[in-house]
Enzyme design. Structure first.
Site, PDB file in Angstrom:
ATOM      1  N   HIS A 271     -12.094  31.663  25.684  1.00 14.18           N
ATOM      2  CA  HIS A 271     -12.007  31.733  24.073  1.00 14.18           C
ATOM      3  C   HIS A 271     -10.909  32.791  23.753  1.00 14.18           C
ATOM      4  CE1 HIS A 271     -15.001  34.417  24.487  1.00 14.18           C
ATOM      5  NE2 HIS A 271     -14.861  34.807  23.081  1.00 14.18           N
TER       6      HIS A 271
ATOM      7  N   ASP B  50     -16.841  17.364  16.343  1.00 16.33           N
ATOM      8  CA  ASP B  50     -17.534  17.289  15.173  1.00 16.33           C
ATOM      9  C   ASP B  50     -18.239  16.319  14.957  1.00 16.33           C
ATOM     10  OD1 ASP B  50     -17.785  17.767  12.479  1.00 16.33           O
ATOM     11  OD2 ASP B  50     -15.733  17.631  11.784  1.00 16.33           O
TER      12      ASP B  50
ATOM     13  N   ASP C 119     -24.719  33.146  24.253  1.00 13.15           N
ATOM     14  CA  ASP C 119     -23.799  34.429  24.223  1.00 13.15           C
ATOM     15  C   ASP C 119     -24.441  35.327  23.309  1.00 13.15           C
ATOM     16  OD1 ASP C 119     -21.644  35.835  24.016  1.00 13.15           O
ATOM     17  OD2 ASP C 119     -20.318  34.157  24.027  1.00 13.15           O
TER      18      ASP C 119
ATOM     19  N   ASP D  20     -17.088  17.263   9.182  1.00 13.66           N
ATOM     20  CA  ASP D  20     -16.849  18.410   8.171  1.00 13.66           C
ATOM     21  C   ASP D  20     -15.599  19.251   8.509  1.00 13.66           C
ATOM     22  OD1 ASP D  20     -18.102  19.719  10.066  1.00 13.66           O
ATOM     23  OD2 ASP D  20     -19.359  20.794   8.798  1.00 13.66           O
TER      24      ASP D  20
ATOM     25  N   ASP E 169     -19.928  21.308  15.949  1.00  8.24           N
ATOM     26  CA  ASP E 169     -21.338  21.536  15.897  1.00  8.24           C
ATOM     27  C   ASP E 169     -22.110  21.211  17.036  1.00  8.24           C
ATOM     28  OD1 ASP E 169     -21.465  18.754  15.695  1.00  8.24           O
ATOM     29  OD2 ASP E 169     -20.482  19.124  13.624  1.00  8.24           O
TER      30      ASP E 169
HETATM   31  O1  ISL Z   1      -9.780  39.377  23.048  1.00  2.00           O
HETATM   32  C1  ISL Z   1      -9.287  40.359  23.979  1.00  2.00           C
HETATM   33  C2  ISL Z   1      -8.227  40.371  24.433  1.00  2.00           C
HETATM   34  O2  ISL Z   1      -7.578  39.560  23.616  1.00  2.00           O
HETATM   35  C3  ISL Z   1     -10.509  41.369  24.344  1.00  2.00           C
HETATM   36  O3  ISL Z   1      -9.999  42.514  24.080  1.00  2.00           O
HETATM   37  C4  ISL Z   1     -11.799  41.243  23.384  1.00  2.00           C
HETATM   38  O4  ISL Z   1     -11.823  41.515  22.263  1.00  2.00           O
HETATM   39  C5  ISL Z   1     -12.848  41.948  24.148  1.00  2.00           C
HETATM   40  O5  ISL Z   1     -12.799  41.583  25.574  1.00  2.00           O
HETATM   41  C6  ISL Z   1     -14.198  41.590  23.697  1.00  2.00           C
HETATM   42  O6  ISL Z   1     -14.445  40.306  23.581  1.00  2.00           O
HETATM   43  C7  ISL Z   1     -15.641  39.781  23.022  1.00  2.00           C
HETATM   44  O7  ISL Z   1     -15.992  40.535  21.906  1.00  2.00           O
HETATM   45  C8  ISL Z   1     -15.344  40.403  20.734  1.00  2.00           C
HETATM   46  C9  ISL Z   1     -14.870  38.957  20.425  1.00  2.00           C
HETATM   47  O8  ISL Z   1     -14.018  38.830  19.583  1.00  2.00           O
HETATM   48  C10 ISL Z   1     -14.524  38.243  21.822  1.00  2.00           C
HETATM   49  O9  ISL Z   1     -14.305  36.871  21.164  1.00  2.00           O
HETATM   50  C11 ISL Z   1     -15.530  38.330  22.733  1.00  2.00           C
HETATM   51  O10 ISL Z   1     -15.244  37.430  23.812  1.00  2.00           O
HETATM   52  C12 ISL Z   1     -16.122  41.053  19.298  1.00  2.00           C
HETATM   53  O11 ISL Z   1     -17.375  40.469  19.625  1.00  2.00           O
HETATM   54 CA    CA Z   2     -19.336  19.439  12.072  1.00  2.06          CA
END
Ligand code: ISL
Ligand code: CA
Length: 562
Positions: free
Chosen positions: A327, A21, A98, A25, A29
């Site tokens: 993530h 960050d 992405d 905030d 970023d």
């Molecule tokens: O997160 C998952 C398991 O915990 C997966 O089922 C995931 O939701 C799926 O692979 C799709 O993921 C992607 O699209 C989602 C988003 O929430 C995820 O962060 C992304 O990686 C919707 O856009």
């Molecule tokens: Ca920030």
């Protein structure tokens, strides 16, 4: 198979909200990422994948995009993005965006238009259906984020489809005008100098024409119909022709629900679809009968078989990515290793297992310093919509006790991966002097980048060695293109494999357990003139007849190859 530059690349994923960050905030970023480029250069990665930074109401932290052509103000500006692309390029790092095109935000102007009335020209850009025969939802599909995939719109008296949150309506890929608009947008980003694309839920674009019910016995009824749906290959071929083939770009498709035979179709060089995929099979080895929210102890033999199956089946035919973390997953050390007594050993061991396989390795921020799951104390500390929805459903509808549910989400919630990056032992781990948008893992005082850089034996330097090995003249080709063979398939805690080509052989031995284990060289493995390339313990000479592996030990040897 033709050799490609990204076969020998290593990707680093940044989750921008939680990386650094720059203006305090509480939210990471783009300027923060620019500041930390020297750190990534020091690690030695080639590609930087940014989770979405586009304008978004942030219902799903940016995976709900309201404008593909601008940056969310909390992350910065388009100017910052151009600067990041330029600065990264100067230190030899390519930017991977992405691309989320299965759905948009419900606040995207296209959806606002689409929901105005049934005759609107954008109506067909999303998926609208009349109520089912009983007046309720059109079918029994269940959303990734709990509950039905259908949301009723009072004004036009139809339901729209959302595989994820109701603020993420699915786009209708049957509509060619929509497809052209998406291609135009991706080309715009590639023209800016972006050199990689990570394509979110890309194999979910093509829905079955009849929208029939899914199998109610599956954890996610409907997914078996819309994942890898009827026109998916034709969409990808079209996207390849009109976008990917026009640029020097690497594409990786996020493809849940894919077996090796299908992954080969998606990535084989002569089919012109994608360059590589994220498969999910090895992420299921600790899921119980009810799916991810029902975690069970790791089935280690299955894990070895799954990873080996992917190595063998894709060899010469397709290309895979290699990952333990992202993530969406809890931290791998907490999941497959020991995040306390053997945190450092198990982090290095896990890295060894996948970095020496065939495929393109992905490192998720914090993995290289051994970040672990975070102990969240109460439901209020969670931010992730998937977790929050599941918590409500489990407590309210399933009648589980709060304690039981807290325990489950503590192990599997995506928020485990989303706590701020730990830079040093100052307030908030040096991530921000403001109030971070999500709890910081209290481990930051001992687990952080500053300490990792100071300690020559740190996980950070071990990752750097793995990357260097992959790029070395002596072993690079072997690691990137050599054949793979699993040994000791049924051993209950050793993961042993070889990589070999005409002239050389690497032997990788990893102990997934906390006991000492013995390895006896035999058959094709001959231990004379062995050379230790890497180890996560101190190691003297290797005896010719027996190697004892300590808890979570990993060992990489070059041995004789006849
Ligand atoms: O997160 C998952 C398991 O915990 C997966 O089922 C995931 O939701 C799926 O692979 C799709 O993921 C992607 O699209 C989602 C988003 O929430 C995820 O962060 C992304 O990686 C919707 O856009
Ligand atoms: Ca920030």
């Amino acid at each position: 198979m033709e050799k490609k530059w990204w076969h020998s690349s290593v990707v680093y994923q940044v989750y921008p909200r939680s990386f650094y960050d720059s203006n305090n905030d509480g939210v990471g970023d783009l300027k923060g990422i620019i500041e930390k480029l020297p750190y990534l250069q020091n690690l030695g990665v080639d590609i930087l994948w940014l989770s979405p930074v586009y304008s978004s109401p942030m219902d799903d932290n940016g995976y709900d995009i309201s404008d593909y052509y601008s940056i969310a103000p909390e992350f910065g500006t388009l100017g910052d993005m151009d600067e990041l692309i330029g600065e990264a390029g100067r230190v030899g790092i390519k930017i991977m965006m992405d691309v989320v095109v299965n759905h948009t935000s419900d606040e995207h102007p296209w959806f606002i238009e689409s929901s105005k009335d049934r005759e609107n020209p954008k109506r067909d850009w999303y998926i609208w259906k009349n109520p089912g025969a009983d007046g309720g939802v059109p079918n029994n599909w269940i959303s990734f984020f709990s509950g039905t995939t259908w949301e009723f719109d009072e004004r036009t008296e139809q339901y729209y489809l959302h595989l994820f949150s109701k603020k993420q309506p699915d786009l209708n890929w049957e509509n060619s005008a929509l497809r052209e608009e998406i291609y135009k947008m991706i080309n715009w980003w590639l023209d800016k100098g972006v050199m990689g694309l990570r394509l979110d839920v890309i194999n979910g674009l093509s829905k079955p024409h009849d929208y029939r019910n899914g199998d109610p016995d599956l954890p996610l009824p409907g997914a078996e119909l819309y994942m890898n749906g009827p026109r998916i290959h034709s969409y990808l071929k079209e996207m390849n022709e009109k976008v990917f083939s026009l640029h020097d770009v690497v594409t990786v498709g996020e493809t849940n629900f894919v077996a090796p035979s299908l992954a080969i179709k998606y990535t084989s060089q002569d089919r012109n679809e994608l360059d590589m995929v994220f498969q999910f099979e090895h992420m299921s080895v600790d899921a119980g009968p009810e799916g991810k929210w029902d975690p069970v102890p790791l089935d280690f033999i299955r894990l070895k078989n799954i990873l080996s199956k992917w190595q063998n089946k894709l060899y010469g035919k397709g290309w895979n990515s290699l990952y333990w973390n992202n993530h969406d997953q809890p931290r791998a050390i907490s999941r497959f290793g020991n995040d306390k007594k053997y945190r450092v050993e198990s982090a290095k061991m896990l890295a060894t297992v996948i970095h020496l396989m065939q495929g393109t390795p992905f490192i998720y921020q914090g993995e290289e310093i051994g970040m672990t799951n975070c102990s969240f104390d109460s439901p209020e500390e969670y931010r992730d919509i998937e977790t929050v929805n599941y918590y409500k459903k489990a407590v309210q509808e399933k009648g589980f006790s709060e304690k039981t549910v807290l325990e489950k989400i503590g192990k599997v919630s995506r928020d485990n991966a989303r706590t701020p990056m730990q830079w040093d032992s100052s307030t908030n781990g040096g991530f921000s002097s403001g109030i971070p948008w999500i709890k910081i893992n209290p481990s930051y005082e001992s687990v952080n980048v500053e300490k990792a850089i100071e300690d020559k034996d740190s996980i950070f330097y071990y990752y750097r060695k793995l990357i260097k090995l992959r790029k070395s003249n002596k072993y690079g080709d072997l690691i990137v293109y050599g054949k793979y063979k699993l040994l000791m398939e049924n051993h209950r805690s050793l993961f042993v494999y070889t990589r070999w080509d005409e002239g050389q052989k690497l032997l990788v031995i990893c102990n997934f357990g906390e006991q000492r284990e013995e390895f006896f060289p035999e058959g094709e493995i001959e231990m004379t003139h062995t050379n230790v390339l890497l180890s996560n313990y101190s190691r003297g000479e290797i005896a010719a007849d027996k190697i004892v592996l300590r808890p979570y030990e990993s060992l990489v040897l070059e041995c004789l190859h006849h």
